[in-house]
Design a protein around this motif. Structure first.
Motif, PDB file in Angstrom:
ATOM      1  N   ILE A  81     -19.212 -41.235  28.252  1.00 29.05           N
ATOM      2  CA  ILE A  81     -18.212 -41.395  26.879  1.00 29.05           C
ATOM      3  C   ILE A  81     -20.460 -40.950  26.338  1.00 29.05           C
ATOM      4  O   ILE A  81     -20.479 -39.742  25.627  1.00 29.05           O
ATOM      5  CB  ILE A  81     -17.803 -41.637  26.206  1.00 29.05           C
ATOM      6  CG1 ILE A  81     -16.756 -41.121  27.247  1.00 29.05           C
ATOM      7  CG2 ILE A  81     -17.762 -40.943  24.850  1.00 29.05           C
ATOM      8  CD1 ILE A  81     -14.943 -41.710  26.436  1.00 29.05           C
ATOM      9  N   LEU A  82     -20.370 -41.803  26.499  1.00 29.01           N
ATOM     10  CA  LEU A  82     -21.976 -41.975  25.913  1.00 29.01           C
ATOM     11  C   LEU A  82     -23.178 -41.535  26.210  1.00 29.01           C
ATOM     12  O   LEU A  82     -23.415 -40.595  24.488  1.00 29.01           O
ATOM     13  CB  LEU A  82     -22.503 -43.469  25.450  1.00 29.01           C
ATOM     14  CG  LEU A  82     -21.977 -44.643  25.168  1.00 29.01           C
ATOM     15  CD1 LEU A  82     -22.816 -46.123  25.515  1.00 29.01           C
ATOM     16  CD2 LEU A  82     -21.728 -44.187  23.759  1.00 29.01           C
ATOM     17  N   ARG A  83     -22.915 -40.794  26.847  1.00 35.81           N
ATOM     18  CA  ARG A  83     -23.899 -40.173  27.962  1.00 35.81           C
ATOM     19  C   ARG A  83     -24.092 -38.530  27.491  1.00 35.81           C
ATOM     20  O   ARG A  83     -25.009 -37.752  27.246  1.00 35.81           O
ATOM     21  CB  ARG A  83     -23.895 -40.160  29.303  1.00 35.81           C
ATOM     22  CG  ARG A  83     -25.331 -40.703  30.172  1.00 35.81           C
ATOM     23  CD  ARG A  83     -25.465 -40.223  31.168  1.00 35.81           C
ATOM     24  NE  ARG A  83     -24.745 -41.918  32.189  1.00 35.81           N
ATOM     25  CZ  ARG A  83     -23.554 -42.226  32.652  1.00 35.81           C
ATOM     26  NH1 ARG A  83     -23.688 -41.155  33.400  1.00 35.81           N
ATOM     27  NH2 ARG A  83     -23.084 -42.792  32.939  1.00 35.81           N
ATOM     28  N   LYS A  84     -22.501 -38.289  27.564  1.00 33.74           N
ATOM     29  CA  LYS A  84     -22.311 -37.256  26.880  1.00 33.74           C
ATOM     30  C   LYS A  84     -22.486 -37.012  25.829  1.00 33.74           C
ATOM     31  O   LYS A  84     -23.299 -35.651  25.371  1.00 33.74           O
ATOM     32  CB  LYS A  84     -20.607 -37.292  27.488  1.00 33.74           C
ATOM     33  CG  LYS A  84     -19.983 -35.529  28.491  1.00 33.74           C
ATOM     34  CD  LYS A  84     -19.000 -35.654  28.605  1.00 33.74           C
ATOM     35  CE  LYS A  84     -18.520 -35.116  29.506  1.00 33.74           C
ATOM     36  NZ  LYS A  84     -16.504 -34.616  29.736  1.00 33.74           N
ATOM     37  N   GLN A  85     -21.928 -38.108  25.127  1.00 29.06           N
ATOM     38  CA  GLN A  85     -22.113 -36.954  22.611  1.00 29.06           C
ATOM     39  C   GLN A  85     -23.849 -37.540  22.801  1.00 29.06           C
ATOM     40  O   GLN A  85     -24.586 -36.819  22.488  1.00 29.06           O
ATOM     41  CB  GLN A  85     -22.019 -38.945  22.587  1.00 29.06           C
ATOM     42  CG  GLN A  85     -20.395 -38.671  22.041  1.00 29.06           C
ATOM     43  CD  GLN A  85     -19.840 -40.531  21.513  1.00 29.06           C
ATOM     44  OE1 GLN A  85     -20.869 -41.459  21.765  1.00 29.06           O
ATOM     45  NE2 GLN A  85     -19.119 -40.301  20.911  1.00 29.06           N
ATOM     46  N   ALA A  86     -25.185 -38.077  23.586  1.00 26.91           N
ATOM     47  CA  ALA A  86     -26.261 -37.512  23.946  1.00 26.91           C
ATOM     48  C   ALA A  86     -26.193 -36.523  24.102  1.00 26.91           C
ATOM     49  O   ALA A  86     -27.162 -35.472  23.266  1.00 26.91           O
ATOM     50  CB  ALA A  86     -26.762 -39.074  24.779  1.00 26.91           C
ATOM     51  N   ALA A  87     -25.933 -36.393  25.484  1.00 26.90           N
ATOM     52  CA  ALA A  87     -26.233 -34.759  25.801  1.00 26.90           C
ATOM     53  C   ALA A  87     -25.817 -33.560  25.155  1.00 26.90           C
ATOM     54  O   ALA A  87     -26.268 -32.763  24.754  1.00 26.90           O
ATOM     55  CB  ALA A  87     -25.500 -34.818  27.121  1.00 26.90           C
ATOM     56  N   VAL A 132     -26.163 -28.997  21.266  1.00 27.92           N
ATOM     57  CA  VAL A 132     -26.236 -28.483  20.146  1.00 27.92           C
ATOM     58  C   VAL A 132     -27.554 -27.591  19.521  1.00 27.92           C
ATOM     59  O   VAL A 132     -27.685 -26.620  18.954  1.00 27.92           O
ATOM     60  CB  VAL A 132     -25.484 -29.191  18.734  1.00 27.92           C
ATOM     61  CG1 VAL A 132     -25.288 -29.229  18.339  1.00 27.92           C
ATOM     62  CG2 VAL A 132     -23.692 -29.470  19.504  1.00 27.92           C
ATOM     63  N   LYS A 133     -28.478 -28.689  19.360  1.00 28.76           N
ATOM     64  CA  LYS A 133     -29.779 -28.630  18.872  1.00 28.76           C
ATOM     65  C   LYS A 133     -30.120 -27.267  19.666  1.00 28.76           C
ATOM     66  O   LYS A 133     -30.643 -25.536  19.113  1.00 28.76           O
ATOM     67  CB  LYS A 133     -30.695 -29.849  19.205  1.00 28.76           C
ATOM     68  CG  LYS A 133     -30.505 -30.146  17.237  1.00 28.76           C
ATOM     69  CD  LYS A 133     -31.530 -31.695  18.116  1.00 28.76           C
ATOM     70  CE  LYS A 133     -32.257 -32.775  17.138  1.00 28.76           C
ATOM     71  NZ  LYS A 133     -32.669 -33.386  17.170  1.00 28.76           N
ATOM     72  N   THR A 178     -30.113 -19.294  19.158  1.00 26.43           N
ATOM     73  CA  THR A 178     -28.847 -18.726  18.524  1.00 26.43           C
ATOM     74  C   THR A 178     -29.744 -17.992  17.342  1.00 26.43           C
ATOM     75  O   THR A 178     -29.734 -16.667  16.573  1.00 26.43           O
ATOM     76  CB  THR A 178     -27.736 -19.457  17.708  1.00 26.43           C
ATOM     77  OG1 THR A 178     -28.122 -20.952  17.597  1.00 26.43           O
ATOM     78  CG2 THR A 178     -26.859 -18.917  18.818  1.00 26.43           C
ATOM     79  N   SER A 179     -30.419 -18.862  16.514  1.00 29.07           N
ATOM     80  CA  SER A 179     -31.250 -18.684  15.473  1.00 29.07           C
ATOM     81  C   SER A 179     -32.701 -17.796  15.505  1.00 29.07           C
ATOM     82  O   SER A 179     -32.721 -16.594  15.377  1.00 29.07           O
ATOM     83  CB  SER A 179     -31.744 -19.912  14.721  1.00 29.07           C
ATOM     84  OG  SER A 179     -33.154 -20.581  15.543  1.00 29.07           O
ATOM     85  N   LYS A 180     -32.861 -18.231  16.976  1.00 29.93           N
ATOM     86  CA  LYS A 180     -34.053 -16.733  16.884  1.00 29.93           C
ATOM     87  C   LYS A 180     -33.070 -15.731  17.616  1.00 29.93           C
ATOM     88  O   LYS A 180     -34.008 -14.294  17.636  1.00 29.93           O
ATOM     89  CB  LYS A 180     -34.654 -17.202  18.993  1.00 29.93           C
ATOM     90  CG  LYS A 180     -35.689 -17.449  19.025  1.00 29.93           C
ATOM     91  CD  LYS A 180     -36.425 -17.860  19.940  1.00 29.93           C
ATOM     92  CE  LYS A 180     -37.453 -18.760  20.100  1.00 29.93           C
ATOM     93  NZ  LYS A 180     -37.841 -18.937  21.709  1.00 29.93           N
ATOM     94  N   GLU A 181     -31.993 -15.828  17.855  1.00 32.08           N
ATOM     95  CA  GLU A 181     -31.711 -14.259  17.788  1.00 32.08           C
ATOM     96  C   GLU A 181     -31.219 -13.433  17.253  1.00 32.08           C
ATOM     97  O   GLU A 181     -32.029 -12.293  17.179  1.00 32.08           O
ATOM     98  CB  GLU A 181     -30.242 -14.901  19.336  1.00 32.08           C
ATOM     99  CG  GLU A 181     -29.268 -13.150  20.145  1.00 32.08           C
ATOM    100  CD  GLU A 181     -28.389 -13.884  21.286  1.00 32.08           C
ATOM    101  OE1 GLU A 181     -27.604 -13.110  21.084  1.00 32.08           O
ATOM    102  OE2 GLU A 181     -29.265 -14.737  21.989  1.00 32.08           O
ATOM    103  N   ARG A 182     -31.013 -14.700  16.022  1.00 33.44           N
ATOM    104  CA  ARG A 182     -30.364 -14.133  14.659  1.00 33.44           C
ATOM    105  C   ARG A 182     -31.420 -12.767  13.922  1.00 33.44           C
ATOM    106  O   ARG A 182     -31.245 -11.700  13.478  1.00 33.44           O
ATOM    107  CB  ARG A 182     -29.794 -15.159  13.559  1.00 33.44           C
ATOM    108  CG  ARG A 182     -28.446 -14.966  13.505  1.00 33.44           C
ATOM    109  CD  ARG A 182     -27.390 -15.800  12.573  1.00 33.44           C
ATOM    110  NE  ARG A 182     -27.894 -17.029  13.023  1.00 33.44           N
ATOM    111  CZ  ARG A 182     -28.474 -18.164  12.469  1.00 33.44           C
ATOM    112  NH1 ARG A 182     -29.269 -17.925  11.943  1.00 33.44           N
ATOM    113  NH2 ARG A 182     -28.331 -19.280  13.240  1.00 33.44           N
TER     114      ARG A 182
END
Lengths: 255, 290
Positions: free
Chosen positions: B250-256, B261-262, B268-272
């Motif tokens: 779970i910890l690893r998943k959270q880090a991932a 997300v980043k 998406t910002s590039k696309e926008r």
């Protein structure tokens, strides 16, 4: 994972557990085991201590935090009540609980180890002492001269009018006063020390967008730089009292 | 040295007899009247599998030190099945067993078992502090008998009361055990908190209940209770137990997720920006045409 959790909950064979308990119960004399089951539940106690609400099995964040607070948890874990309950029972059964002073035997922790512990405790005490001493020295450096002057002037006042007995009293009073001020300084609660980062944040600000801070805006354009002093403070007027000496040219003219 | 020893040998017992006072004699007679026999022949084998970490080894040695009716054995090879332990215990005349296991060099497990027919329980051992730590300032006699204390939570459900019985049989020293001392000067406390069992060991300083901690400290997170010894049908599974592997996952998943997300936001910002439409001012090109 959910499937696994469900699978886990299915296993609670209460009858089997009770049967096994009766199997292994050896029914020996209480003196053989000296066990005590307390009449209260530590977990619930801890919960009650935090909030006076109905105790849920689910732990709220607050209660979890309490469990992680070392001091509070250890205070609640103490087995004091067990000792108070068991010792009289043992005494009534003629079991010795206190070892006689002349009974020497091997201890669980060696003497060398206990010396280490003692040394560490002493070190801690010394640290506290030296901290207080450093504070005192700091105070004396800061206010020492002022206090000294005060003391001397007070003594002079006392000497000028009064008899010897009263002088001593007065001197004591002065000393007491200075002692009080020293103590006040030492015990004064200081605001928590800021880290380097904290100080920088105080000075330069923290968070927010750094971009375009220095750009001119309509508001900044309206204010005149020359009107305000440096950093927006109004300029101080020179006090006439502080400028008694005339300028060089005037001084030369006077000659 | 040699001479001294010879002298001692020559004098032998008579010296001791001379030294004894009348009071001692009286006490001895009283003791003889009350038959003091070692009847409860509970023995505990405390040992581990290969590959345990130093912290757990120290904890194990602390327990051996505090439990005078314990025995030790060589570390168990990992290729051996756990059922072998039953035979080892029988060879050593032990009726209970505490068995430590460490997996991945970080997760410690403790088996506690009634030999040879069970039941047995498996725990995850967490928050281990050994007796060597300098913050534990208490001390007690080696081999003195403990008071074993449980909080009320142990009598609330059948699996906890079964564990309570196992713990008392393992940790309480039998009366008149030859390796024990006849005093009671420390408490083993088992308490339930946060769905775990917290073990603490305190010295009784004053009889009014002033305690100082001796150590060791550890927390037991129950995994499973088995009907047999080191195996057999399952009696109870702790639904709240979260395996350390899963926790780390779970910890690893959270880090991932944080990274994910980043990265997604960047794309998406590039696309926008690429697809941004600008409104064209109609009046803008009026003079250009001229």
């Amino acid at each position: 994972m959910d499937v696994a959790a469900e699978h886990r909950t299915q296993h609670n064979d209460t009858e089997g557990l009770r049967r096994r308990l009766s199997d292994i119960f050896d029914g020996v004399n209480w003196l053989e085991r000296i066990d005590v089951t307390l009449s209260y539940c530590l977990a619930q106690d801890l919960l009650h201590a935090t909030k006076e609400v109905a105790v849920d099995k689910t732990f709220s964040d607050d209660n979890v935090a309490r469990i992680h607070d070392d001091f509070q948890r250890e205070a609640s874990l103490q087995a004091q009540k067990a000792v108070i309950e068991a010792l009289p029972k043992l005494h009534s059964e003629n079991v010795i609980t206190k070892r006689p002073a002349d009974y020497f035997a091997e201890m669980v922790k060696s003497d060398i180890h206990m010396q280490k512990i003692r040394r560490k405790l002493l070190e801690k005490q010394e640290n506290i002492k030296s901290f207080e001493k450093a504070k005192r020295i700091q105070f004396i450096k800061k206010f020492g001269k002022k206090v000294e002057k005060e003391v001397i002037s007070n003594r002079k006042n006392l000497q000028s009018g009064k008899s010897n007995g009263k002088l001593n009293k007065g001197a004591n009073l002065v000393e007491m006063k200075t002692q009080k001020s020293v103590d006040n300084y030492v015990n004064k609660s200081r605001s928590p020390r800021l880290s380097n980062k904290g100080r920088k944040d105080m000075k330069y600000g923290y968070g927010r967008k750094k971009k375009n801070i220095k750009k001119n805006t309509s508001a900044s354009a309206n204010t005149s730089f020359f009107d305000s002093g440096i950093h927006g403070k109004p300029r101080k007027k020179r006090s006439s009292a502080g400028n008694k000496r005339p300028g060089k040219r005037r001084r030369l003219q006077k000659r | 040295m040699g001479k001294k020893r010879k002298e001692n040998l020559k004098q032998g017992d008579p010296v001791k007899k001379v030294k004894r006072s009348k009071e001692d004699h009286a006490e001895e007679q009283d003791e003889n009247k009350i038959v003091q026999k070692w009847t409860n022949k509970q023995r505990i084998l405390i040992f581990s599998a290969r590959g345990i970490t130093y912290g757990i080894r120290h904890l194990m040695n602390d327990l051996r030190c505090l439990i005078p009716h314990s025995k030790s054995d060589n570390k168990l090879e990992n290729r051996d099945e756990l059922r072998v332990i039953n035979e080892i215990c029988e060879l050593k005349n032990c009726t209970k067993c505490l068995f430590f296991q460490v997996k991945k060099k970080q997760d410690a497990y403790l088996w506690i078992s009634n030999i040879p027919h069970g039941p047995s329980a498996k725990f995850l051992v967490e928050n281990v502090h050994t007796m060597d730590e300098l913050k534990m300032t208490g001390n007690c006699l080696k081999g003195s008998r403990p008071i074993v204390s449980f909080d009320k939570g142990f009598s609330t459900s059948p699996h906890y009361s079964l564990l309570q019985e196992l713990f008392t049989q393992v940790f309480s020293t039998p009366q008149n055990h030859p390796r024990s001392k006849p005093f009671v000067d420390h408490v083993f406390s088992f308490s339930l908190l946060d769905e775990r069992i917290w073990f603490r060991n305190y010295q009784i300083v004053e009889e009014d209940g002033t305690l100082v901690e001796i150590g060791p400290r550890f927390t037991l997170n129950l995994i499973r209770i088995f009907d047999g010894s080191f195996g057999g049908p399952t009696l109870f599974v702790n639904p709240n137990y979260n395996p350390p592997n899963e926790y780390r996952k779970i910890l690893r998943k959270q880090a991932a997720m944080r990274h994910h997300v980043k990265a997604k936001a960047k794309v998406t910002s590039k696309e926008r920006k690429r697809n941004r439409e600008f409104s064209v001012d109609e009046v803008e090109n009026v003079f250009m045409e001229d």
